[in-house]
Design an enzyme around this catalytic site. Structure first.
Site, PDB file in Angstrom:
ATOM      1  CG  ASP A 184      -4.258  -9.673   4.936  1.00  7.00           C
ATOM      2  OD1 ASP A 184      -3.750 -10.503   5.723  1.00  7.00           O
ATOM      3  OD2 ASP A 184      -4.389  -8.468   5.215  1.00  7.00           O
TER       4      ASP A 184
ATOM      5  CG  ASP B 124      -5.152  -4.521   5.187  1.00  5.15           C
ATOM      6  OD1 ASP B 124      -4.451  -5.564   5.142  1.00  5.15           O
ATOM      7  OD2 ASP B 124      -5.382  -3.917   6.249  1.00  5.15           O
TER       8      ASP B 124
END
Length: 208
Positions: A10, A175
């Site tokens: 990410d 996350d």
């Protein structure tokens, strides 16, 4: 666990440090009074979601934002507000990606938009090293280009099909708890770092 051949990262909260409150503050300063309701650390809402899932272009988004705020907001102010999300792009993390690429396929899977990407990340302004974001990945999958945002599994399915990766041979680093849960359900090995965490040792341990 199968031998890892691919690593998917990410962007926000993993490779770059985020400040959601600063972005909200900047949007409020340019006249978006309900910025707190529209902006989310993981998945946006309203026209902010539309520009991130590619439903509208950057130009259409800017026009809609001006109408929403009831005033003419210059593009540079809109871009400045979006970049309020970003507090740091640690070069050591990007250098680590280059080392990983010597042994693994390294991909980006990110909810992002053309204002952040074309106006900053894909330029030499992205890092102190003067390299655009694309220099650090074998391939990038961004929500506005694929046409869907995480945690919708369609963006994962698209990446799997396009890259021919096998989830069991892939480590997914994100996350967001919701994104990690989808990744896990598809068979990825996963790691969920905290915003700003130096996760290199944790990744090394998982890859051993």
């Amino acid at each position: 666990m199968a031998k890892i051949k691919n690593i998917v990262f990410d962007l926000g909260g993993v490779l770059i440090d985020l400040d959601h409150a600063q972005a909200v503050r900047r949007f409020k300063e340019i006249g978006v009074e309900d910025a707190e309701q529209l902006l989310d650390p993981y998945e946006q809402k309203g026209i902010f979601l539309e520009v991130e899932n590619g439903t509208i272009s950057a130009e259409e988004y800017c026009e809609k934002l001006r109408k929403h705020a009831g005033k003419d907001i210059p593009y540079k102010d809109i871009k400045h507000a979006w970049l309020g999300f970003i507090t740091d792009t640690p070069q050591y993390k990007l250098d680590y990606l280059l080392k990983l690429r010597e042994h693994y396929n390294v991909y980006l899977l990110s909810n992002t938009n053309p204002i952040i990407q074309e106006g900053w990340a894909r330029t030499t302004q992205f890092t102190p090293a003067g390299r655009p974001i694309g220099a650090y990945f074998d391939k990038m999958y961004t929500s506005y280009e694929v046409g869907v945002t995480k945690p919708d599994r369609k963006i994962f399915d698209y990446m799997i099909a396009d890259s021919s990766m096998i989830p069991a041979e892939t480590l997914f680093v994100d996350d967001s708890k919701a994104n990690i849960e989808v990744g896990r359900s598809l068979g990825f090995a996963t790691y969920q770092p905290a915003n700003g965490e130096d996760w290199r040792e944790a990744i090394d341990a998982l890859l051993k």
